[in-house]
Design a protein around this motif. Sequence first.
Motif, PDB file in Angstrom:
ATOM      1  N   LYS A  51       0.797  -1.224   0.000  1.00 17.87           N
ATOM      2  CA  LYS A  51       0.000   0.000   0.000  1.00 17.87           C
ATOM      3  C   LYS A  51       0.834   1.281   0.000  1.00 17.87           C
ATOM      4  CE  LYS A  51      -3.848  -2.278   2.377  1.00 17.87           C
ATOM      5  NZ  LYS A  51      -4.706  -2.309   3.592  1.00 17.87           N
ATOM      6  N   ILE A  52       1.966   1.269   0.648  1.00 18.64           N
ATOM      7  CA  ILE A  52       2.817   2.466   0.694  1.00 18.64           C
ATOM      8  C   ILE A  52       3.812   2.473  -0.458  1.00 18.64           C
ATOM      9  CG2 ILE A  52       4.479   3.792   2.055  1.00 18.64           C
ATOM     10  CD1 ILE A  52       1.651   3.791   3.189  1.00 18.64           C
ATOM     11  N   CYS A  53       4.452   1.315  -0.684  1.00 22.27           N
ATOM     12  CA  CYS A  53       5.520   1.253  -1.686  1.00 22.27           C
ATOM     13  C   CYS A  53       5.023   0.844  -3.064  1.00 22.27           C
ATOM     14  CB  CYS A  53       6.601   0.273  -1.221  1.00 22.27           C
ATOM     15  SG  CYS A  53       7.254   0.653   0.408  1.00 22.27           S
ATOM     16  N   ASP A  54       3.767   0.413  -3.150  1.00 23.20           N
ATOM     17  CA  ASP A  54       3.183  -0.011  -4.429  1.00 23.20           C
ATOM     18  C   ASP A  54       4.010  -1.119  -5.074  1.00 23.20           C
ATOM     19  OD1 ASP A  54       1.229   0.025  -6.387  1.00 23.20           O
ATOM     20  OD2 ASP A  54       2.262   1.511  -7.617  1.00 23.20           O
ATOM     21  N   MET A  55       4.459  -2.058  -4.259  1.00 26.94           N
ATOM     22  CA  MET A  55       5.207  -3.215  -4.727  1.00 26.94           C
ATOM     23  C   MET A  55       4.392  -4.471  -4.462  1.00 26.94           C
ATOM     24  SD  MET A  55       9.135  -2.373  -3.557  1.00 26.94           S
ATOM     25  CE  MET A  55      10.050  -1.038  -4.311  1.00 26.94           C
ATOM     26  N   THR A  56       4.760  -5.558  -5.111  1.00 27.90           N
ATOM     27  CA  THR A  56       4.048  -6.810  -4.887  1.00 27.90           C
ATOM     28  C   THR A  56       4.504  -7.439  -3.567  1.00 27.90           C
ATOM     29  OG1 THR A  56       5.661  -8.283  -5.935  1.00 27.90           O
ATOM     30  CG2 THR A  56       4.074  -7.178  -7.385  1.00 27.90           C
ATOM     31  N   HIS A 107       3.211 -18.126  -3.337  1.00 29.06           N
ATOM     32  CA  HIS A 107       2.195 -18.317  -4.362  1.00 29.06           C
ATOM     33  C   HIS A 107       1.452 -19.637  -4.149  1.00 29.06           C
ATOM     34  CE1 HIS A 107       0.165 -18.573  -8.222  1.00 29.06           C
ATOM     35  NE2 HIS A 107       0.406 -17.275  -8.346  1.00 29.06           N
ATOM     36  N   PRO A 108       0.114 -19.591  -4.136  1.00 28.54           N
ATOM     37  CA  PRO A 108      -0.657 -20.828  -3.893  1.00 28.54           C
ATOM     38  C   PRO A 108      -0.435 -21.897  -4.961  1.00 28.54           C
ATOM     39  CG  PRO A 108      -2.092 -19.010  -4.603  1.00 28.54           C
ATOM     40  CD  PRO A 108      -0.755 -18.410  -4.299  1.00 28.54           C
ATOM     41  N   GLY A 109      -0.073 -21.493  -6.178  1.00 26.62           N
ATOM     42  CA  GLY A 109       0.154 -22.460  -7.243  1.00 26.62           C
ATOM     43  C   GLY A 109       1.443 -23.247  -7.092  1.00 26.62           C
ATOM     44  N   LEU A 152       0.942 -12.001 -11.490  1.00 24.78           N
ATOM     45  CA  LEU A 152       1.205 -13.217 -10.713  1.00 24.78           C
ATOM     46  C   LEU A 152       0.614 -13.110  -9.308  1.00 24.78           C
ATOM     47  CD1 LEU A 152       2.744 -15.967 -10.662  1.00 24.78           C
ATOM     48  CD2 LEU A 152       4.688 -14.711  -9.716  1.00 24.78           C
ATOM     49  N   SER A 153       0.694 -11.930  -8.714  1.00 24.66           N
ATOM     50  CA  SER A 153       0.176 -11.752  -7.353  1.00 24.66           C
ATOM     51  C   SER A 153      -1.346 -11.772  -7.305  1.00 24.66           C
ATOM     52  CB  SER A 153       0.705 -10.444  -6.758  1.00 24.66           C
ATOM     53  OG  SER A 153       0.232  -9.331  -7.480  1.00 24.66           O
ATOM     54  N   ASN A 154      -1.985 -11.633  -8.467  1.00 19.32           N
ATOM     55  CA  ASN A 154      -3.450 -11.620  -8.529  1.00 19.32           C
ATOM     56  C   ASN A 154      -4.043 -12.875  -9.164  1.00 19.32           C
ATOM     57  OD1 ASN A 154      -3.703  -8.970  -7.412  1.00 19.32           O
ATOM     58  ND2 ASN A 154      -3.117  -8.120  -9.399  1.00 19.32           N
ATOM     59  N   ILE A 187      -0.786 -20.459 -11.445  1.00 17.71           N
ATOM     60  CA  ILE A 187       0.499 -19.957 -11.931  1.00 17.71           C
ATOM     61  C   ILE A 187       0.741 -20.318 -13.390  1.00 17.71           C
ATOM     62  CG2 ILE A 187       1.934 -21.965 -11.304  1.00 17.71           C
ATOM     63  CD1 ILE A 187       3.970 -19.835 -10.193  1.00 17.71           C
ATOM     64  N   ASN A 188       0.084 -21.348 -13.881  1.00 14.64           N
ATOM     65  CA  ASN A 188       0.283 -21.767 -15.273  1.00 14.64           C
ATOM     66  C   ASN A 188      -0.431 -20.861 -16.274  1.00 14.64           C
ATOM     67  OD1 ASN A 188       1.918 -24.070 -14.704  1.00 14.64           O
ATOM     68  ND2 ASN A 188       0.078 -25.117 -13.985  1.00 14.64           N
ATOM     69  N   LYS A 189      -1.217 -19.931 -15.768  1.00 15.60           N
ATOM     70  CA  LYS A 189      -1.821 -18.939 -16.648  1.00 15.60           C
ATOM     71  C   LYS A 189      -0.896 -17.747 -16.878  1.00 15.60           C
ATOM     72  CE  LYS A 189      -6.679 -19.978 -15.638  1.00 15.60           C
ATOM     73  NZ  LYS A 189      -7.969 -19.458 -15.116  1.00 15.60           N
ATOM     74  N   ILE A 190       0.189 -17.697 -16.111  1.00 14.18           N
ATOM     75  CA  ILE A 190       1.195 -16.638 -16.285  1.00 14.18           C
ATOM     76  C   ILE A 190       2.300 -17.226 -17.156  1.00 14.18           C
ATOM     77  CG2 ILE A 190       2.684 -14.980 -15.124  1.00 14.18           C
ATOM     78  CD1 ILE A 190      -0.261 -14.667 -14.464  1.00 14.18           C
TER      79      ILE A 190
END
Length: 298
Positions: free
Chosen positions: A72-77, A167-169, A220-222, A226-229
């Motif tokens: 939220k502050i750094c706008d990083m994943t 990552h859940p994948g 990837l974070s959304n 993972i195989n869709k990335i």
Amino acid sequence: QTNLFANNKITINKNLIIDDIQFPPLIPILDDSIIEKNRLRTQEIFTSIINQRNDGPKNALYMEEFYDVTVKICDMTPYCNSLLFSRAYQSCHTEEEIKAATYLVEDDNTPQLIPTLTVDEFLSYWHQYLAPYDGTSRFFKLLCNDDVNYLVRQDFVPIVSQIIKLHPGLRFLERVPLFQDKYAITTIARIFYEINKSGSERMTLNELKKSNFLETLVMLSNEEDINKIYDYFSYEYYYVIYCKFWELDTDHNSLINLDDLLAYDNYSLTHVAAERIIHSYGRFSNRSGTQGIMNYED
């Protein structure tokens, strides 16, 4: 038509030698209002998290509590959280304090200090080193060692390690460290193959800016599958690459030579094509260190 430059004579002194002038990079200056806004938002996040727990420091966060600040502050994943926290901690503590601030060791009752960050410690690092820059430059500077202006493969290890962890994948890899390592090696090799077009093994900021890497990291974070990335991170792509190398590496010494490579796809490669591949034509690096030999990263 009148020639506007007819009377404008320029005399060149051929004996004049002008040395190359090296200008230091310009560092953007943050507006005071932005600094104050960051402070208020960060303090709000810190206060909210601290009020939700029963114990621990009253004015600081642990690394595992730092994700909201990172996102939220750094706008990083979230995959940048561990590295961001570590960089900020290292910037405001001595080597002795860093050595002492280690996590509790399992099955060890010896109390040890766990690293924490206060609002002031974090903002001091953030405003000085990262906040003045655009998103890609921030990511580059976060990964980059202070004394160089390029990234090497090792610099991506903290990010890929966090992807494997979070990552859940990839959750099924928790109990197979070997395949965690192979996935990380493959992913980083794909990153450099796609972005470091010169093959110099030194990724520049311009190369990173021209790529879709950060956009893919956000995707990837959304995305739980993972195989869709397809770019960089797909586990299925890694699996195909690893299995193909394993098939070619018949003696399983993690190296393949020309004869091994010729067997690719039922000997579909011509001898000339295989020779060009095995001798790294078009790429300047040879990770195996031996001419005519390729290792897994090659």
